[in-house]
Each structure stands twice: as structure tokens, then as C-alpha cells.
Design a protein around this motif. Structure first.
Motif, PDB file in Angstrom:
ATOM      1  N   ALA A   1       0.824  -1.208   0.000  1.00 21.75           N
ATOM      2  CA  ALA A   1       0.000   0.000   0.000  1.00 21.75           C
ATOM      3  C   ALA A   1       0.857   1.256   0.000  1.00 21.75           C
ATOM      4  N   VAL A   2       1.885   1.289   0.850  1.00 14.91           N
ATOM      5  CA  VAL A   2       2.779   2.450   0.896  1.00 14.91           C
ATOM      6  C   VAL A   2       3.488   2.611  -0.453  1.00 14.91           C
ATOM      7  N   GLY A   3       3.975   1.512  -0.974  1.00 11.86           N
ATOM      8  CA  GLY A   3       4.683   1.554  -2.254  1.00 11.86           C
ATOM      9  C   GLY A   3       3.816   2.047  -3.384  1.00 11.86           C
ATOM     10  N   SER A   4       2.578   1.569  -3.437  1.00 14.69           N
ATOM     11  CA  SER A   4       1.687   1.939  -4.537  1.00 14.69           C
ATOM     12  C   SER A   4       1.309   3.414  -4.491  1.00 14.69           C
ATOM     13  N   THR A   5       1.127   3.960  -3.295  1.00 14.81           N
ATOM     14  CA  THR A   5       0.789   5.384  -3.197  1.00 14.81           C
ATOM     15  C   THR A   5       1.951   6.258  -3.650  1.00 14.81           C
ATOM     16  N   ILE A   6       3.175   5.845  -3.296  1.00 15.95           N
ATOM     17  CA  ILE A   6       4.361   6.590  -3.744  1.00 15.95           C
ATOM     18  C   ILE A   6       4.477   6.526  -5.262  1.00 15.95           C
ATOM     19  N   LEU A   7       4.261   5.357  -5.853  1.00 17.55           N
ATOM     20  CA  LEU A   7       4.312   5.209  -7.309  1.00 17.55           C
ATOM     21  C   LEU A   7       3.322   6.155  -7.985  1.00 17.55           C
ATOM     22  N   ASP A   8       2.115   6.185  -7.461  1.00 20.46           N
ATOM     23  CA  ASP A   8       1.060   7.014  -8.029  1.00 20.46           C
ATOM     24  C   ASP A   8       1.421   8.496  -7.928  1.00 20.46           C
ATOM     25  N   LYS A   9       1.921   8.896  -6.769  1.00 19.91           N
ATOM     26  CA  LYS A   9       2.310  10.286  -6.544  1.00 19.91           C
ATOM     27  C   LYS A   9       3.468  10.698  -7.448  1.00 19.91           C
ATOM     28  N   ILE A  10       4.457   9.836  -7.542  1.00 17.35           N
ATOM     29  CA  ILE A  10       5.629  10.118  -8.373  1.00 17.35           C
ATOM     30  C   ILE A  10       5.232  10.271  -9.840  1.00 17.35           C
ATOM     31  N   SER A  11       4.321   9.424 -10.282  1.00 17.08           N
ATOM     32  CA  SER A  11       3.841   9.509 -11.658  1.00 17.08           C
ATOM     33  C   SER A  11       3.153  10.842 -11.912  1.00 17.08           C
ATOM     34  N   TYR A  12       2.325  11.266 -10.979  1.00 19.02           N
ATOM     35  CA  TYR A  12       1.589  12.522 -11.111  1.00 19.02           C
ATOM     36  C   TYR A  12       2.526  13.733 -11.126  1.00 19.02           C
ATOM     37  N   GLU A  13       3.600  13.649 -10.375  1.00 23.43           N
ATOM     38  CA  GLU A  13       4.524  14.773 -10.246  1.00 23.43           C
ATOM     39  C   GLU A  13       5.625  14.770 -11.313  1.00 23.43           C
ATOM     40  N   HIS A  14       5.507  13.891 -12.307  1.00 26.01           N
ATOM     41  CA  HIS A  14       6.471  13.819 -13.409  1.00 26.01           C
ATOM     42  C   HIS A  14       7.891  13.498 -12.925  1.00 26.01           C
ATOM     43  N   VAL A  15       7.976  12.668 -11.902  1.00 27.70           N
ATOM     44  CA  VAL A  15       9.273  12.207 -11.409  1.00 27.70           C
ATOM     45  C   VAL A  15       9.524  10.811 -11.978  1.00 27.70           C
ATOM     46  N   GLY A  16      10.718  10.580 -12.490  1.00 29.37           N
ATOM     47  CA  GLY A  16      11.026   9.290 -13.101  1.00 29.37           C
ATOM     48  C   GLY A  16      11.294   8.201 -12.078  1.00 29.37           C
ATOM     49  N   PHE A  17      11.095   6.955 -12.501  1.00 35.09           N
ATOM     50  CA  PHE A  17      11.243   5.808 -11.612  1.00 35.09           C
ATOM     51  C   PHE A  17      12.077   4.736 -12.299  1.00 35.09           C
ATOM     52  N   ALA A  18      12.819   3.983 -11.498  1.00 32.56           N
ATOM     53  CA  ALA A  18      13.608   2.879 -12.040  1.00 32.56           C
ATOM     54  C   ALA A  18      12.952   1.548 -11.685  1.00 32.56           C
ATOM     55  N   LYS A  19      13.101   1.131 -10.417  1.00 35.43           N
ATOM     56  CA  LYS A  19      12.586  -0.175  -9.999  1.00 35.43           C
ATOM     57  C   LYS A  19      11.803  -0.071  -8.688  1.00 35.43           C
ATOM     58  N   PHE A  20      10.829  -0.963  -8.553  1.00 32.68           N
ATOM     59  CA  PHE A  20      10.017  -1.028  -7.344  1.00 32.68           C
ATOM     60  C   PHE A  20       9.929  -2.478  -6.893  1.00 32.68           C
ATOM     61  N   ILE A  21      10.101  -2.690  -5.580  1.00 38.51           N
ATOM     62  CA  ILE A  21       9.984  -4.035  -5.009  1.00 38.51           C
ATOM     63  C   ILE A  21       9.108  -3.956  -3.765  1.00 38.51           C
ATOM     64  N   SER A  22       7.971  -4.645  -3.812  1.00 37.76           N
ATOM     65  CA  SER A  22       7.140  -4.821  -2.621  1.00 37.76           C
ATOM     66  C   SER A  22       7.341  -6.261  -2.174  1.00 37.76           C
ATOM     67  N   TYR A  23       7.967  -6.457  -0.999  1.00 38.86           N
ATOM     68  CA  TYR A  23       8.422  -7.814  -0.674  1.00 38.86           C
ATOM     69  C   TYR A  23       7.685  -8.496   0.469  1.00 38.86           C
ATOM     70  N   GLY A  24       6.751  -7.818   1.108  1.00 39.34           N
ATOM     71  CA  GLY A  24       5.884  -8.483   2.079  1.00 39.34           C
ATOM     72  C   GLY A  24       6.600  -9.186   3.214  1.00 39.34           C
ATOM     73  N   ASN A  25       6.382 -10.498   3.322  1.00 38.75           N
ATOM     74  CA  ASN A  25       6.882 -11.261   4.467  1.00 38.75           C
ATOM     75  C   ASN A  25       8.356 -11.639   4.393  1.00 38.75           C
ATOM     76  N   ALA A  26       8.966 -11.464   3.226  1.00 46.35           N
ATOM     77  CA  ALA A  26      10.411 -11.717   3.073  1.00 46.35           C
ATOM     78  C   ALA A  26      10.795 -13.131   3.484  1.00 46.35           C
ATOM     79  N   VAL A  27      10.202 -14.116   2.816  1.00 49.61           N
ATOM     80  CA  VAL A  27      10.436 -15.508   3.224  1.00 49.61           C
ATOM     81  C   VAL A  27      11.890 -15.935   3.037  1.00 49.61           C
ATOM     82  N   ASN A  28      12.536 -15.548   1.941  1.00 49.56           N
ATOM     83  CA  ASN A  28      13.968 -15.889   1.817  1.00 49.56           C
ATOM     84  C   ASN A  28      14.816 -14.799   1.140  1.00 49.56           C
ATOM     85  N   LEU A  29      14.195 -13.728   0.712  1.00 44.32           N
ATOM     86  CA  LEU A  29      14.911 -12.527   0.281  1.00 44.32           C
ATOM     87  C   LEU A  29      14.381 -11.378   1.125  1.00 44.32           C
TER      88      LEU A  29
END
Length: 442
Positions: free
Chosen positions: A160-188
Motif C-alpha cells: 500500500a505504501v509503495g503503490s501510493t508513492i508510485l502514483d504520486k511520483i507519476s503525477y509529479e512527473h518524477v522518473g522511476f527505475a525499480k520497485f519491489i514490494s516484498y511483504g513477508n520476506a520468506v527468503n529474500l
């Protein structure tokens, strides 16, 4: 790790024919740019493409598997992926340790370990790469606008936090490289992603949202080696927040005070809010490296300029002292009503040309390292051409724009943002972000 962002082939397991279901949304995204296969045991075709009963029925080699089946079917599905030889998995499914189901997550870890599979998740959004076009997010594009390619990457334990930042960044014309939402982090976990992004050529700035941390010492050791800005917000600072992290991703939050001190030693830039994270990140993304930490304020509104100067000084930022040559030159060219100090107050009858004279002079002045330019569009002789006046100096020295107002102001602000300048409405936000930006260099 690279195959989480640039796989040659993808299998989505649990693709429903219902366009609102998670698996369907993910498959519709990856199908656009990657060789993709849908696994579904009820339908023969989805989105006009043949489906498969199991990944074992797919003849092609699969670089990345995305699992979107109910939790009770995950272990069996991962076992099949292991037999297929898939070494990279994203498991978006929830229902593991975040709800107290430690046993199921333990069994999942054993199967992943057995087949030497790297896994993002479970209980996550997955990965997104604006450059390659990989989009494993189960949020529809009509709900979440994807950002254009750029240089900010984001590691988020929370989808949820990641998706809101993505949406905001897109609206503000800021470029993005990579996004990782990793949740429970079972082995990474967060350290693995940090190390990867530290070496990633497309990533200039690393943002991190953390709820808990698995190995603090390892994280800090990796962080110290990375020369890129690492901007981090730590959740679970309060007692209530710490309890909430357990029911969200099953993480132990730990003491915020201890974390804050440790991160500072690891050269990590800590911020207190999502707004701060966004503000600091876009400074590093849009501005050149700073060589002189002294800030010059230029304004067309005396009171706003004073408030800006106050905000900068209250955050420990040095205000520039103009050279005698600069002062003399400006006095010869500007109206006697103009205040030539810090701030430079160009007053309410300012023109675009008057701004040009002031900015040109500050660009040449070696005492000035950063320009904080207040542009109040309410004054009568300022129009959108002011953007082109300041744009001529882009990249020479760091420039931030401060502009507060309604509809007309926002139109001009958007043009500044499209031209690559970070725009702030409030001086306090600008000063807070600029402080962290300058501390990275000095």
C-alpha cells in the motif's frame, strides 16, 4: 535477482477469467511486453491466449513465476515450479505468518530452499521496472498510474505504501527505475534488495519503507558500501505501530530509537513521513551534485522570501552572502526598489527579464551554491515564460522552486516540474528536504 525485472519468459499461476481478479490483472500487464503463459485449470483460453493446467505443461523454460493462488494451494504450486526449474518466484498470496500461520511459511521456506528458488513475498505486490516495462502489480492501471522511466528505486515492505508513492511520483512527473514490494520476506529481505539496487546502473536514489529488519548489522554493512543516497522511513515507531507490524507482514519492529541511531551511522537518510521521503528523493533525482552548500533566496514577494529564509536557517542551512561584484552589478541593472541581499526581493512589479538578471548573477557568484527561487504567479507581469528563463540554467547549480497558489500557480508549477525542477508549495517542506540533501554531500 535481475530476472525479477528483465525475465525472458513469465508464467502466471492462478489466472482467472474474471478481469477483476488478481491473477488476471497481473497476466494482462505482463502479456503486453513479455513472453507470458497463463496457468488455469478451468479455462482453455484467457485474453485470447492458451492456458495450461500446470507450469509442468509449459514446454518453454520459465525465468519468472508469479503465484496468485489461494494460500492452501501455494506449497503444491511452488513444488511444481521447483520441478519445472523456475528459480525466481513472486508470491502475491497472503495468509502466511502475517496472520499467525508460521507453519505454512516455514514449509514454504523449506521447499524454496530445496529447489534453490529466490522468492519475493509472500503477501506482496511484487516488482515493477519502468525501463523494461515489467509490471507484476495486481493494481489496475486505471487505479494506479505507472511512472515514466527514471532513476528512483523503491523497496517497500508494504504494498500500500509503495503503490501510493508510485502514483504520486507519476503525477509529479518524477522518473522511476525499480520497485519491489516484498511483504513477508520468506527468503529474500530488505538487505538483498538494497545490495542489488546499490549495483543497479539505472538506480540513482534508493528509497526504503521498513516495518522490521531481519539482520540489522548486515543491512548497515551493505548500506555503508553504497555511495548512492539511501532514504528510509521506519514504521512501528510507537507501541501501537509496533503491534500493527506483526499483523501486517509478521515483522518485529524493534526500538525506533535504536534503529534511528544505527541507520545514521550507516549513512542512511532517515525521514519521518512519506511526504518527506518523496520530497528528498526528488531533490536527488532532479538536481545535480552540489559543490557549495550556501543557499541564495530570490523572491518576488518580500514576506514569502523572509519566511523561506527563516525556514532554511531553522534547519541549519547556510544562507549565501553575495559578493560585492554581484551586488554592484545588480544595483546598476535593477530598480532601486529591489532589495539586493539574501533574500533578493525583486518586488511585485517584477518581470521575467528581472528574474533573468538576478538568476544570471547568482549563477556566476562563487558564494552561491544553491538557488531557492520563489515564483509567486499572482504578480501581474509574471507568466509561464518564467519557466524558460530559469530552464536555461538547469544543471549548472541546484535550483528549487517555491510557488504557492491556486489553479494558475499549479499550471506554472507543472511546467517547472516537466522541465526537471522540484517545486514546493511550503518553505518548511523545501527546507526540510534541502537539509537532508545537503547533509549527504557535506
Amino acid at each position: 535477482m535481475q530476472k525479477f525485472f528483465t525475465p525472458r519468459s513469465i508464467a502466471v499461476i492462478g489466472v482467472s477469467s474474471n478481469p477483476d481478479k488478481v491473477g488476471h490483472v497481473i497476466y494482462s500487464h505482463v502479456l503486453k511486453k513479455f513472453k507470458s503463459y497463463a496457468v488455469n485449470n478451468k479455462r482453455k483460453k484467457i485474453l485470447g491466449k492458451k492456458t495450461y493446467l500446470s507450469v509442468l505443461d509449459i514446454k518453454d523454460n520459465i525465468d519468472l513465476g508469479i503465484i496468485a493462488v489461494p494460500a492452501k494451494f501455494v506449497l503444491e504450486t511452488v513444488e511444481q515450479c521447483g520441478k519445472k526449474g523456475i528459480k525466481h518466484l513472486i508470491i502475491v498470496t497472503s495468509g502466511f505468518k502475517e496472520i499467525g500461520n508460521e507453519r505454512l511459511e516455514h514449509e514454504l521456506h523449506k521447499i524454496l530452499d530445496k529447489y534453490k528458488i529466490k522468492c519475493i513475498g509472500p503477501n506482496c505486490l511484487g516488482s515493477f521496472d519502468a525501463h523494461s516495462g515489467l509490471d507484476t502489480l495486481f493494481l489496475p492501471t486505471k487505479k494506479l498510474t505507472r511512472p515514466k522511466p527514471g532513476s528512483i528505486s523503491f523497496i517497500s515492505q508494504s504494498g500500500a505504501v509503495g503503490s501510493t508513492i508510485l502514483d504520486k511520483i507519476s503525477y509529479e512527473h518524477v522518473g522511476f527505475a525499480k520497485f519491489i514490494s516484498y511483504g513477508n520476506a520468506v527468503n529474500l529481505d530488505e538487505t538483498d534488495y538494497l545490495e542489488f539496487l546499490g549495483k543497479d546502473k539505472q538506480t540513482k536514489v534508493i528509497c526504503i519503507y521498513l516495518e522490521g529488519i531481519k539482520d540489522g548489522r548486515k543491512f548497515l554493512n551493505i548500506a555503508r558500501k553504497i555511495k548512492k543516497p539511501i532514504i528510509l522511513i521506519k514504521a512501528g515507531r510507537s507501541e501501537t505501530g509496533q503491534k500493527a507490524t506483526m499483523s501486517h507482514t509478521g515483522s518485529l519492529a524493534g526500538s525506533y530509537v535504536v534503529h534511528k541511531g544505527a541507520f545514521k551511522q550507516g549513512n542512511v537518510i532517515m525521514v519521518e513521513s512519506i511526504r518527506d521521503m518523496f520530497n528528498v528523493a526528488r531533490l536527488f533525482d532532479k538536481l545535480p551534485a552540489v559543490k557549495n552548500k550556501n543557499v541564495q533566496v530570490i523572491t518576488n514577494g518580500g514576506g514569502f522570501g523572509i519566511i523561506t529564509a527563516d525556514a532554511l536557517e531553522s534547519h541549519g542551512i547556510n544562507l549565501a552572502k553575495l559578493s560585492s561584484i554581484t551586488k554592484t552589478n545588480l544595483k546598476e541593472k535593477l530598480s532601486e526598489l529591489v532589495t539586493i541581499s539574501n533574500p533578493i526581493d525583486l518586488v511585485g512589479d517584477v518581470t521575467n527579464e528581472r528574474y533573468a538578471l538576478a538568476v544570471n548573477a547568482c549563477m556566476k557568484d562563487k558564494n552561491v551554491g544553491v538557488l531557492a527561487i520563489v515564483v509567486l504567479t499572482q504578480t501581474p507581469l509574471i507568466d509561464k515564460k518564467i519557466v524558460n528563463v530559469i530552464k536555461k540554467h538547469k544543471g549548472k547549480k541546484p535550483i528549487i522552486i517555491l510557488s504557492l497558489g491556486g489553479e494558475q500557480t499549479k499550471k506554472v508549477a507543472r511546467e517547472f516540474e516537466k522541465s526537471g525542477f522540484p517545486v514546493f508549495e511550503y518553505p518548511e517542506d523545501a527546507a526540510s528536504a534541502l537539509q537532508k540533501y545537503l547533509e549527504f554531500y557535506f
